[in-house]
Scaffold this motif. Sequence first.
Motif, PDB file in Angstrom:
ATOM      1  N   TYR A  66       8.732  13.342  11.108  1.00 53.67           N
ATOM      2  CA  TYR A  66       7.863  13.525   9.992  1.00 53.67           C
ATOM      3  C   TYR A  66       8.463  14.926   9.390  1.00 53.67           C
ATOM      4  N   ASP A  67       8.541  15.853  10.033  1.00 55.25           N
ATOM      5  CA  ASP A  67       9.033  17.193   9.129  1.00 55.25           C
ATOM      6  C   ASP A  67      10.146  16.862   8.135  1.00 55.25           C
ATOM      7  N   ASP A  68      11.159  16.165   8.812  1.00 54.58           N
ATOM      8  CA  ASP A  68      12.400  15.983   7.902  1.00 54.58           C
ATOM      9  C   ASP A  68      12.046  14.941   6.755  1.00 54.58           C
ATOM     10  N   ALA A  69      11.179  13.939   7.139  1.00 58.77           N
ATOM     11  CA  ALA A  69      10.955  13.012   5.893  1.00 58.77           C
ATOM     12  C   ALA A  69       9.847  13.566   4.808  1.00 58.77           C
ATOM     13  N   LEU A  70       8.900  14.461   5.245  1.00 59.96           N
ATOM     14  CA  LEU A  70       8.130  15.087   4.379  1.00 59.96           C
ATOM     15  C   LEU A  70       8.738  16.308   3.729  1.00 59.96           C
TER      16      LEU A  70
ATOM     17  N   GLU B 220       3.070  10.825  -2.653  1.00 59.09           N
ATOM     18  CA  GLU B 220       4.029  10.561  -1.904  1.00 59.09           C
ATOM     19  C   GLU B 220       4.290  11.014  -0.605  1.00 59.09           C
ATOM     20  N   LEU B 221       3.627  11.998  -0.202  1.00 58.58           N
ATOM     21  CA  LEU B 221       3.611  12.564   1.325  1.00 58.58           C
ATOM     22  C   LEU B 221       3.034  11.648   2.233  1.00 58.58           C
ATOM     23  N   VAL B 222       1.551  11.069   1.618  1.00 58.01           N
ATOM     24  CA  VAL B 222       0.930  10.040   2.129  1.00 58.01           C
ATOM     25  C   VAL B 222       1.966   8.718   2.821  1.00 58.01           C
TER      26      VAL B 222
ATOM     27  N   PHE C 233       4.323   9.651   5.191  1.00 57.27           N
ATOM     28  CA  PHE C 233       4.067   9.698   6.592  1.00 57.27           C
ATOM     29  C   PHE C 233       3.667   8.289   7.130  1.00 57.27           C
ATOM     30  N   LEU C 234       3.182   7.317   6.244  1.00 60.23           N
ATOM     31  CA  LEU C 234       3.031   5.890   6.754  1.00 60.23           C
ATOM     32  C   LEU C 234       4.437   5.380   6.940  1.00 60.23           C
ATOM     33  N   THR C 235       5.318   5.572   6.237  1.00 63.76           N
ATOM     34  CA  THR C 235       6.838   4.949   6.412  1.00 63.76           C
ATOM     35  C   THR C 235       7.354   5.452   7.627  1.00 63.76           C
ATOM     36  N   VAL C 236       7.279   6.626   7.737  1.00 63.62           N
ATOM     37  CA  VAL C 236       7.634   7.163   9.336  1.00 63.62           C
ATOM     38  C   VAL C 236       7.075   6.525  10.169  1.00 63.62           C
TER      39      VAL C 236
ATOM     40  N   PHE D 283     -13.542   2.906  -0.229  1.00 59.25           N
ATOM     41  CA  PHE D 283     -12.853   4.205   0.822  1.00 59.25           C
ATOM     42  C   PHE D 283     -11.828   3.596   1.458  1.00 59.25           C
ATOM     43  N   VAL D 284     -11.398   2.520   1.147  1.00 61.44           N
ATOM     44  CA  VAL D 284     -10.098   1.706   1.823  1.00 61.44           C
ATOM     45  C   VAL D 284      -9.020   1.822   0.643  1.00 61.44           C
ATOM     46  N   ASP D 285      -7.960   2.308   0.802  1.00 65.12           N
ATOM     47  CA  ASP D 285      -6.701   2.139  -0.087  1.00 65.12           C
ATOM     48  C   ASP D 285      -5.600   1.875   0.452  1.00 65.12           C
ATOM     49  N   ALA D 286      -5.072   0.601   0.136  1.00 67.16           N
ATOM     50  CA  ALA D 286      -3.900   0.130   0.735  1.00 67.16           C
ATOM     51  C   ALA D 286      -2.868   0.363  -0.104  1.00 67.16           C
ATOM     52  N   SER D 287      -2.955   1.072  -1.243  1.00 69.91           N
ATOM     53  CA  SER D 287      -1.543   1.281  -2.147  1.00 69.91           C
ATOM     54  C   SER D 287      -0.595   2.077  -1.493  1.00 69.91           C
ATOM     55  N   TYR D 288      -0.866   3.035  -0.487  1.00 67.83           N
ATOM     56  CA  TYR D 288       0.245   3.832   0.230  1.00 67.83           C
ATOM     57  C   TYR D 288       1.084   3.007   1.119  1.00 67.83           C
ATOM     58  N   LEU D 289       0.551   1.743   1.642  1.00 69.36           N
ATOM     59  CA  LEU D 289       1.474   1.066   2.393  1.00 69.36           C
ATOM     60  C   LEU D 289       2.435   0.041   1.621  1.00 69.36           C
ATOM     61  N   LYS D 290       2.040  -0.004   0.380  1.00 68.31           N
ATOM     62  CA  LYS D 290       2.648  -1.181  -0.442  1.00 68.31           C
ATOM     63  C   LYS D 290       4.097  -0.650  -0.561  1.00 68.31           C
TER      64      LYS D 290
END
Length: 328
Positions: free
Chosen positions: A52-56, A231-233, A236-239, A321-328
């Motif tokens: 996570y540290d490396d990716a973010l 972009e950090l969110v 995080f989800l990608t890792v 309160f639910v946002d799926a955009s960071y997963l896409k």
Amino acid sequence: MAFGKLAGKLALAAGLITGLGLQSAQALDKITVAYFLEWPTANQAAQIDKTYDDALGLEVEWRAFGNGNEMVQAMVSGDVQIAYSNGFVPFVVGVSSGAPIKLVGVAVTYAENDLCIVRNDSGITKENATALEGQKVATPIGNVTHYKLIRTLQHLNVDINKVNLVQMNPADAAVAVLRGDVVMGCAFGGALDRMKTVGTPLMTGAEQEAVGINTFDVVNVTNSFAEEHPELVTKFLTVTNQANAAYNADPDAALGKIARAAGMDNELAQKMIANFGFPSNEEQLSEDWLGGGIQAAAKGVADVMVSAGGLDQALNDYSTFVDASYLK
């Protein structure tokens, strides 16, 4: 903590948060992620490896909490930017009370790792569960465990208003059950194994799922962090997705790292994580999850908590309160 007090604290903190400027738009050098000890999840291999540290491109501090309500309060105060594997109920209660957070993913699905254990010497089973009325039951108030307890007692025709619920985090609940201070303890994680030495599940996870009592934890972020650092969110989800895929392909490869991060020995961690499911980003985007199922479930949970006196008022709609955009 009582729901009224929790809601009051969250609302107060939410009112203050806009003036605090918790996350500036400037580049960050560190974020804090909330998680649970004795709760092994696939992404903890990436936690140990500092993937996570490396990716973010910054330091990721992992801070352990005792329950989901504590996670939400820490996010409201600005001490935590991401809560990983937070309970769905603390999230629903939090946003119902004005907490400036959102749900951006599903962390883990489970059933057998969040149960109520009744002491064997009590003679109480699901067949005569009404005997719990008038008895002390330990549970962390206001989280998924509490919600499952409410739904379970409703299914077994137990009047929850006649049950003496005692606020205890899992480790304390296990001690209380072992000493006989309470007739039943509801908990998650390693505490269950300790309680099972003197007790038996009131209902198994499979029995609960069969009557529609589903169990899963989520990924929450603060609104300010998500808006200023989207972009950090996403990273995080990608890792997390990559760690989940690696675990699903070879569950034993990273077990030692996962157990170390969870504060458990390998045997206990393996036994527990075997009952977990880690949905991929694609699965999370389906109609069953962030594509509509989560939003509907949030309303259902809120209505149940209101009927049980655990929440003053449910919102009409939880989709914002639910946002799926960071997963896409």
